[in-house]
Write a protein that holds these residues in place. Structure first.
Motif, PDB file in Angstrom:
ATOM      1  N   GLU A 259       1.012  46.939   3.789  1.00 26.21           N
ATOM      2  CA  GLU A 259       2.051  46.378   4.087  1.00 26.21           C
ATOM      3  C   GLU A 259       3.305  46.773   3.209  1.00 26.21           C
ATOM      4  OE1 GLU A 259       1.563  42.193   3.993  1.00 26.21           O
ATOM      5  OE2 GLU A 259       0.631  42.069   5.927  1.00 26.21           O
ATOM      6  N   CYS A 260       2.975  47.143   2.046  1.00 22.95           N
ATOM      7  CA  CYS A 260       4.261  47.548   1.012  1.00 22.95           C
ATOM      8  C   CYS A 260       4.058  49.232   1.110  1.00 22.95           C
ATOM      9  CB  CYS A 260       3.630  47.025  -0.390  1.00 22.95           C
ATOM     10  SG  CYS A 260       3.858  45.311  -0.455  1.00 22.95           S
ATOM     11  N   HIS A 261       3.228  49.669   1.786  1.00 18.59           N
ATOM     12  CA  HIS A 261       3.268  51.047   1.821  1.00 18.59           C
ATOM     13  C   HIS A 261       2.847  51.830   0.690  1.00 18.59           C
ATOM     14  CE1 HIS A 261       5.325  50.864   5.626  1.00 18.59           C
ATOM     15  NE2 HIS A 261       6.091  50.071   5.399  1.00 18.59           N
ATOM     16  N   PHE A 262       2.055  51.101   0.062  1.00 18.22           N
ATOM     17  CA  PHE A 262       1.507  51.631  -1.253  1.00 18.22           C
ATOM     18  C   PHE A 262       0.423  52.722  -0.962  1.00 18.22           C
ATOM     19  CE2 PHE A 262       2.530  47.697  -3.684  1.00 18.22           C
ATOM     20  CZ  PHE A 262       3.878  47.920  -3.956  1.00 18.22           C
ATOM     21  N   PRO A 263       0.411  53.958  -1.488  1.00 18.08           N
ATOM     22  CA  PRO A 263      -0.444  55.091  -0.820  1.00 18.08           C
ATOM     23  C   PRO A 263      -1.940  54.990  -1.390  1.00 18.08           C
ATOM     24  CG  PRO A 263       0.898  55.844  -2.650  1.00 18.08           C
ATOM     25  CD  PRO A 263       1.510  54.506  -2.291  1.00 18.08           C
ATOM     26  N   THR A 264      -2.164  54.302  -2.664  1.00 17.89           N
ATOM     27  CA  THR A 264      -3.495  54.289  -3.035  1.00 17.89           C
ATOM     28  C   THR A 264      -3.725  53.008  -3.796  1.00 17.89           C
ATOM     29  OG1 THR A 264      -2.731  55.235  -5.437  1.00 17.89           O
ATOM     30  CG2 THR A 264      -3.365  56.599  -3.728  1.00 17.89           C
ATOM     31  N   MET A 265      -5.140  52.560  -3.810  1.00 15.04           N
ATOM     32  CA  MET A 265      -5.556  51.447  -4.846  1.00 15.04           C
ATOM     33  C   MET A 265      -6.505  52.259  -5.569  1.00 15.04           C
ATOM     34  SD  MET A 265      -5.777  47.954  -2.472  1.00 15.04           S
ATOM     35  CE  MET A 265      -6.910  47.286  -3.704  1.00 15.04           C
ATOM     36  N   ASN A 266      -6.411  51.705  -6.864  1.00 16.57           N
ATOM     37  CA  ASN A 266      -7.489  51.942  -7.963  1.00 16.57           C
ATOM     38  C   ASN A 266      -8.559  50.653  -8.044  1.00 16.57           C
ATOM     39  OD1 ASN A 266      -6.298  54.423  -8.189  1.00 16.57           O
ATOM     40  ND2 ASN A 266      -6.409  54.216 -10.564  1.00 16.57           N
ATOM     41  N   ILE A 267      -9.610  50.835  -7.982  1.00 15.87           N
ATOM     42  CA  ILE A 267     -10.634  49.608  -8.191  1.00 15.87           C
ATOM     43  C   ILE A 267     -11.595  50.194  -9.569  1.00 15.87           C
ATOM     44  CG2 ILE A 267     -10.804  48.575  -6.102  1.00 15.87           C
ATOM     45  CD1 ILE A 267     -13.319  50.080  -5.442  1.00 15.87           C
ATOM     46  N   LEU A 268     -11.432  49.066 -10.229  1.00 17.90           N
ATOM     47  CA  LEU A 268     -12.088  49.453 -11.694  1.00 17.90           C
ATOM     48  C   LEU A 268     -13.254  48.513 -11.929  1.00 17.90           C
ATOM     49  CD1 LEU A 268      -8.484  49.132 -12.079  1.00 17.90           C
ATOM     50  CD2 LEU A 268      -9.234  50.313 -13.784  1.00 17.90           C
ATOM     51  N   PRO A 269     -14.543  48.817 -12.158  1.00 20.05           N
ATOM     52  CA  PRO A 269     -15.583  48.140 -12.277  1.00 20.05           C
ATOM     53  C   PRO A 269     -15.476  47.404 -13.673  1.00 20.05           C
ATOM     54  CG  PRO A 269     -16.131  50.474 -12.855  1.00 20.05           C
ATOM     55  CD  PRO A 269     -14.840  50.393 -12.123  1.00 20.05           C
ATOM     56  N   TYR A 270     -15.921  46.329 -13.712  1.00 16.55           N
ATOM     57  CA  TYR A 270     -15.981  45.386 -15.074  1.00 16.55           C
ATOM     58  C   TYR A 270     -16.632  45.954 -16.016  1.00 16.55           C
ATOM     59  CZ  TYR A 270     -17.602  41.566 -17.941  1.00 16.55           C
ATOM     60  OH  TYR A 270     -17.720  40.605 -18.898  1.00 16.55           O
ATOM     61  N   HIS A 271     -16.047  45.693 -17.083  1.00 17.48           N
ATOM     62  CA  HIS A 271     -16.713  46.436 -18.522  1.00 17.48           C
ATOM     63  C   HIS A 271     -16.463  45.161 -19.574  1.00 17.48           C
ATOM     64  CE1 HIS A 271     -12.725  46.870 -20.225  1.00 17.48           C
ATOM     65  NE2 HIS A 271     -12.296  47.372 -18.943  1.00 17.48           N
ATOM     66  N   LYS A 272     -17.230  45.334 -20.642  1.00 22.13           N
ATOM     67  CA  LYS A 272     -16.934  44.199 -21.729  1.00 22.13           C
ATOM     68  C   LYS A 272     -16.533  44.523 -22.969  1.00 22.13           C
ATOM     69  CE  LYS A 272     -21.161  41.664 -20.105  1.00 22.13           C
ATOM     70  NZ  LYS A 272     -22.348  41.107 -20.379  1.00 22.13           N
ATOM     71  N   LEU A 273     -15.531  45.566 -22.868  1.00 18.58           N
ATOM     72  CA  LEU A 273     -14.742  46.104 -24.031  1.00 18.58           C
ATOM     73  C   LEU A 273     -14.028  45.128 -24.576  1.00 18.58           C
ATOM     74  CD1 LEU A 273     -13.270  49.744 -22.520  1.00 18.58           C
ATOM     75  CD2 LEU A 273     -15.613  49.116 -23.927  1.00 18.58           C
ATOM     76  N   GLY A 274     -13.865  43.646 -24.325  1.00 20.81           N
ATOM     77  CA  GLY A 274     -13.116  42.871 -24.866  1.00 20.81           C
ATOM     78  C   GLY A 274     -13.851  41.964 -25.805  1.00 20.81           C
ATOM     79  N   VAL A 275     -15.283  41.952 -25.814  1.00 20.51           N
ATOM     80  CA  VAL A 275     -16.269  41.188 -26.230  1.00 20.51           C
ATOM     81  C   VAL A 275     -15.990  41.474 -27.909  1.00 20.51           C
ATOM     82  CG1 VAL A 275     -18.600  40.649 -27.006  1.00 20.51           C
ATOM     83  CG2 VAL A 275     -18.140  41.221 -24.623  1.00 20.51           C
ATOM     84  N   THR A 276     -15.972  42.827 -28.452  1.00 22.50           N
ATOM     85  CA  THR A 276     -15.988  42.664 -29.656  1.00 22.50           C
ATOM     86  C   THR A 276     -14.429  42.514 -30.194  1.00 22.50           C
ATOM     87  OG1 THR A 276     -17.192  44.615 -29.706  1.00 22.50           O
ATOM     88  CG2 THR A 276     -15.754  44.538 -31.690  1.00 22.50           C
ATOM     89  N   LYS A 277     -13.132  42.611 -29.507  1.00 24.73           N
ATOM     90  CA  LYS A 277     -11.767  42.167 -29.836  1.00 24.73           C
ATOM     91  C   LYS A 277     -11.915  40.548 -29.818  1.00 24.73           C
ATOM     92  CE  LYS A 277      -9.231  45.984 -28.244  1.00 24.73           C
ATOM     93  NZ  LYS A 277      -8.142  46.391 -27.720  1.00 24.73           N
ATOM     94  N   HIS A 278     -12.667  39.763 -29.116  1.00 26.56           N
ATOM     95  CA  HIS A 278     -12.801  38.561 -29.162  1.00 26.56           C
ATOM     96  C   HIS A 278     -13.289  37.960 -30.435  1.00 26.56           C
ATOM     97  CE1 HIS A 278     -10.771  36.650 -25.553  1.00 26.56           C
ATOM     98  NE2 HIS A 278     -11.395  37.591 -24.942  1.00 26.56           N
ATOM     99  N   GLU A 279     -14.355  38.850 -30.745  1.00 29.31           N
ATOM    100  CA  GLU A 279     -15.370  38.425 -31.963  1.00 29.31           C
ATOM    101  C   GLU A 279     -14.315  38.535 -33.323  1.00 29.31           C
ATOM    102  OE1 GLU A 279     -18.286  41.086 -34.103  1.00 29.31           O
ATOM    103  OE2 GLU A 279     -19.534  39.818 -32.700  1.00 29.31           O
ATOM    104  N   ARG A 280     -13.420  39.532 -33.179  1.00 28.59           N
ATOM    105  CA  ARG A 280     -12.682  39.915 -34.406  1.00 28.59           C
ATOM    106  C   ARG A 280     -11.464  39.203 -34.370  1.00 28.59           C
ATOM    107  NH1 ARG A 280     -10.306  45.827 -34.111  1.00 28.59           N
ATOM    108  NH2 ARG A 280      -9.809  45.213 -36.357  1.00 28.59           N
ATOM    109  N   LEU A 281     -10.940  38.144 -33.437  1.00 23.54           N
ATOM    110  CA  LEU A 281     -10.034  37.240 -33.424  1.00 23.54           C
ATOM    111  C   LEU A 281     -10.597  35.943 -33.713  1.00 23.54           C
ATOM    112  CD1 LEU A 281      -8.003  38.336 -30.146  1.00 23.54           C
ATOM    113  CD2 LEU A 281      -6.906  38.382 -32.311  1.00 23.54           C
TER     114      LEU A 281
END
Length: 315
Positions: A259-281
């Motif tokens: 409806e917005c005439h956006f030409p593309t969508m990206n879908i990004l598979p879940y990853h756990k890159l935030g786990v270590t950062k939460h630990e550090r925080l």
């Protein structure tokens, strides 16, 4: 925010040079602190709060306790139990005290570099100096990506920064959740070459339940971009099993994108890159048991998107 001599400042937690992500070519990525959303899967949890935060890397810590000796708030205690050391490291931090600290003497006292601070006030001149230094490698495609957190929470600073980038013909990518007042977006639109925005959950109530805020203003801002320059939008949806991956949600987002005439969508598979950062925080990662979607499931979701005439890219 301004310095005493009137220069604009913003809280920045990183400036990455020579990045090949978040936009075309080689880029300088500027990460602002502060975000209006609280996504449970956030890969940059240090971006959420608008204030400096202490980061502790337990693998570097040797338990010398120099940090405790210089801490003026008594925020550091020793860990002596071997199992606790393996889990938390040699020290524990009272984060309620660390978050109020403005001096962070502990960082300078740590010769192992186990401690650092995410977030510092920088002026537009400070950021432009780093951008100008990197500009020799931008070439025809590269440039500057402003990200976060959400840079649009710093509208005065961002407008000045992007105006100066525009004057030097630097390619500019805005990476924003768009959960901000529309006037903040409109101020910088003349300087944007490409927009990267997530549309995670299409249902407003589900969006509010999961991420702490309705998506009403996000959809409003997306529609504005769709009216003015849809070809500049890269709409992205992270595929988080149990949260964003239902057929109904992806179908609704794809229909909205069409409806917005956006030409593309990206879908990004879940990853756990935030786990270590939460630990550090010293914070808790909320999705420890969620697993990435299969390649077959990602392809199924891509087919749903493309049934609406929107090209889907699986990242």
């Amino acid at each position: 925010m301004k310095t005493e001599d009137g220069k604009l400042q913003a809280m920045i937690f990183d400036v990455q040079s020579f990045s090949t992500h978040d936009g075309p070519g080689i880029r300088t990525n500027v990460f602002f602190k502060g975000c209006t959303l609280r996504c449970p899967w956030c890969a940059n949890p240090e971006s959420q709060k608008g204030t400096p935060q202490l980061l502790y890397t337990k693998m570097k810590c040797v338990g010398c306790m120099f940090c405790a000796k210089v801490c003026p708030h008594g925020a550091v205690t020793a860990v002596t139990d071997p199992e606790e050391i393996a889990k938390y490291g040699h020290v524990r931090h009272d984060r309620s005290k660390c978050d109020k600290c403005t001096t962070h003497e502990c960082v300078n006292a740590c010769f192992q570099e186990a401690l650092s601070v995410a977030g510092e006030l920088m002026t537009v001149d400070d950021v432009m100096a780093k951008i100008d230094r990197d500009s020799v490698v931008y070439g025809a495609k590269g440039g500057v990506t402003v990200s976060g957190g959400d840079p649009l929470l710093h509208p005065d600073f961002l407008e000045e920064l992007l105006r100066r980038c525009h004057e030097k013909a630097y390619n500019v990518v805005l990476e924003s959740e768009l959960c901000v007042p529309t006037e903040n977006l409109e101020r910088v639109m003349p300087y944007i070459n490409l927009y990267y925005t997530d549309c995670k959950v299409i249902d407003p109530e589900a969006h509010k339940r999961i991420m702490g805020a309705s998506n009403d203003v996000i959809l409003k801002n997306l529609r504005l971009i769709g009216e003015r320059c849809p070809e500049r939008m890269v709409l992205r949806t992270p595929i988080i099993p149990g949260y964003t991956d239902s057929d109904e949600n992806i179908d609704g987002i794809a229909k909205f994108a069409a409806e917005c005439h956006f030409p593309t969508m990206n879908i990004l598979p879940y990853h756990k890159l935030g786990v270590t950062k939460h630990e550090r925080l010293g914070s808790t990662y909320l999705l420890p048991d969620v697993q990435p979607p299969s390649d077959a499931r990602m392809r199924e979701l891509a087919d749903i998107i493309e049934s609406h005439g929107v090209k889907c890219i699986i990242n």
